[in-house]
Design a protein around this motif. Structure first.
Motif, PDB file in Angstrom:
ATOM      1  N   SER A 119      -3.376   8.038   7.607  1.00  0.00           N
ATOM      2  CA  SER A 119      -3.955   6.740   8.174  1.00  0.00           C
ATOM      3  C   SER A 119      -5.372   6.196   7.601  1.00  0.00           C
ATOM      4  CB  SER A 119      -4.421   6.875   9.689  1.00  0.00           C
ATOM      5  OG  SER A 119      -3.167   6.929  10.346  1.00  0.00           O
ATOM      6  N   ILE A 146      -4.292   4.526   4.272  1.00  0.00           N
ATOM      7  CA  ILE A 146      -3.841   3.240   4.585  1.00  0.00           C
ATOM      8  C   ILE A 146      -4.681   2.181   4.861  1.00  0.00           C
ATOM      9  CG2 ILE A 146      -2.338   1.575   5.985  1.00  0.00           C
ATOM     10  CD1 ILE A 146      -0.581   4.379   6.334  1.00  0.00           C
ATOM     11  N   ILE A 190      -5.876  -1.211   2.728  1.00  0.00           N
ATOM     12  CA  ILE A 190      -5.917  -2.559   3.478  1.00  0.00           C
ATOM     13  C   ILE A 190      -7.466  -3.152   3.103  1.00  0.00           C
ATOM     14  CG2 ILE A 190      -6.260  -3.510   5.691  1.00  0.00           C
ATOM     15  CD1 ILE A 190      -4.241  -1.648   6.812  1.00  0.00           C
ATOM     16  N   ILE A 193       0.874  -0.987   0.049  1.00  0.00           N
ATOM     17  CA  ILE A 193      -0.054  -0.074  -0.077  1.00  0.00           C
ATOM     18  C   ILE A 193       1.001   1.106  -0.023  1.00  0.00           C
ATOM     19  CG2 ILE A 193      -1.877   1.188   1.321  1.00  0.00           C
ATOM     20  CD1 ILE A 193      -2.560  -1.637   2.379  1.00  0.00           C
ATOM     21  N   ILE A 230       0.724  -7.860   4.048  1.00  0.00           N
ATOM     22  CA  ILE A 230       0.495  -6.664   3.580  1.00  0.00           C
ATOM     23  C   ILE A 230       1.560  -5.640   4.026  1.00  0.00           C
ATOM     24  CG2 ILE A 230      -1.082  -4.509   4.401  1.00  0.00           C
ATOM     25  CD1 ILE A 230      -3.232  -6.301   4.500  1.00  0.00           C
ATOM     26  N   VAL A 284       3.132  -1.569   4.220  1.00  0.00           N
ATOM     27  CA  VAL A 284       2.821  -0.089   4.060  1.00  0.00           C
ATOM     28  C   VAL A 284       4.011   0.375   3.933  1.00  0.00           C
ATOM     29  CG1 VAL A 284       1.888   1.801   5.066  1.00  0.00           C
ATOM     30  CG2 VAL A 284       0.901  -0.363   5.449  1.00  0.00           C
ATOM     31  N   ASP A 316       5.881   4.604   2.317  1.00  0.00           N
ATOM     32  CA  ASP A 316       5.873   5.981   1.587  1.00  0.00           C
ATOM     33  C   ASP A 316       5.856   5.847   0.423  1.00  0.00           C
ATOM     34  OD1 ASP A 316       5.150   6.945   4.255  1.00  0.00           O
ATOM     35  OD2 ASP A 316       6.790   8.187   4.724  1.00  0.00           O
TER      36      ASP A 316
END
Length: 390
Positions: free
Chosen positions: A88, A91, A95, A17, A103, A105, A107
């Motif tokens: 948030s 994200i 998800i 993500i 998963i 995450v 930048d």
């Protein structure tokens, strides 16, 4: 319900993500670098969640998807959101859309190196860890290109997370992490601010965590998203997570949990007070006015003690009685105990160094610890009228 989504996704093993806002100069390099560093035999999806970037980041990704050759084991999808809703929540949106059991995450500004992906994914695949964090603060980790102000802010936020919320990770504020999907099953997210990892760590205390060192490199293109709203959102998130932890502590009915939680918050506010003291003293000694440095320092001490009192009253001890007489009495006691603690610290340092010939650094650490502990206990019992062990 999702906003408009461009997708060709089939079920993947790994979902990465990548939230974006005004990252037109970085996003293509990020996507290409992710592609180069994916495990060869794994199916993966990269999900770009764009908050309607004015610089056309979303459009650039769309054009890239049309021009790039589709690969059997990797797809790139983009979620277009209509407004800027925050990191948030972006994200969380990713998800919800992800199909992978693993998963990641990260930048979109090249501060998180995709070449660390194989190591993070391998750790999740071949160990019993639930969360793998790319960490700036474990041995071998570092930060490249930050100003002193940014480093102080990061350290302060990390201190608050660790000691105010009881998080064990050394870099709970990292934005680069991977986790097993089942870790977050059943969790309700507030999605406030910009640190989803912190929310997971607080709400999933039993998760097994591995931290892998890396060098955070400050962005070359675009501007930082760190602003006043980011700071206030972080404080809101901390407050919500504290309330969550307090509810959990009540369920456990263990006095030690409450004592350590309040002690952590008390010392976290102390760390904030140091920053306020430094800022105010600096402003009055040369930026706003040119006071004598001793006078500026005194002003800094008074302001930081006052802010510490207000924050401890509201957050640590949750006292909402702000009637003038009650508050002034508490303020006087708080300042008195704080001053007494400072004098005790000086006296202990002198005694240990001069009388017992103990090295100054060891004497200082011992004195600071004893003064801080006594300061907390005295204020807990006498200023805010609480039982010590609660």
């Amino acid at each position: 319900m999702f906003d408009e989504v461009s997708s060709g996704t089939k079920a993947a093993q790994i979902s990465i993500i990548v939230p974006t806002y005004n990252e037109s100069k970085n996003i293509l390099q990020v996507l290409k670098s992710i592609e180069e560093n994916l495990p060869k035999n794994a199916t993966a999806q990269t999900i770009v969640v764009d908050d309607n970037s004015p610089d056309g980041t979303g459009k650039i990704v769309e054009e890239y998807l049309q021009s790039v050759k589709k690969l059997a084991n990797h797809t790139i999808d983009i979620i277009h959101r209509k407004t800027k809703e925050g990191l948030s929540s972006a994200i969380l949106k990713g998800i919800q859309y992800a199909t992978g059991n693993t998963i990641v995450v990260m930048d979109s500004d090249l501060s998180h190196p995709p070449n660390l992906l194989p190591k993070m994914l391998d750790a999740l695949k071949h160990t019993k860890y639930d969360i793998v964090i790319a960490s700036r603060y474990v041995k071998g980790g570092s930060i490249d290109g930050w100003t002193l102000k940014r480093k102080i802010m990061s350290k302060t936020a990390t201190f608050i997370a660790k000691h105010g919320l009881g998080v064990s990770a050394k870099d709970p504020m990292s934005g680069f992490f991977a986790f097993r999907r089942q870790v977050i099953q059943g969790l309700k997210f507030d999605a406030i601010g910009y640190k989803m990892l912190l929310e997971i760590l607080v709400k999933k205390k039993n998760a097994k965590i591995l931290e892998i060192p890396y060098t955070f490199t400050n962005r070359k293109f675009g501007s930082s998203k760190l602003d006043f709203r980011t700071v206030t959102d972080y404080l809101r998130a901390v407050w919500n997570l504290y309330r969550h932890g307090k509810a959990a502590a009540r369920e456990e009915k263990r006095p030690s949990v409450g004592f350590l939680s309040k002690a952590g918050r008390f010392y976290s506010i102390g760390a904030i007070g140091l920053g306020i003291n430094y800022l105010i003293s600096s402003l009055f000694s040369g930026v706003v006015t040119h006071l004598w440095y001793i006078h500026a320092t005194i002003i800094g001490i008074v302001v930081s003690m006052t802010s510490n009192f207000v924050l401890n009253k509201m957050w640590t001890f949750e006292d909402r009685d702000f009637t003038p007489k009650h508050t002034l009495i508490q303020y006087g006691k708080f300042i008195g105990f704080s001053s007494l603690g400072a004098l005790a610290q000086i006296g202990m340092v002198y005694l240990l160094v001069d009388q017992y010939r103990i090295d100054y650094p060891i004497a200082l650490i011992t004195a600071v610890f004893c003064a801080a502990l006594s300061n907390f206990i005295l204020n807990k019992k006498w200023t805010f009228k609480e039982k010590v062990w609660s």
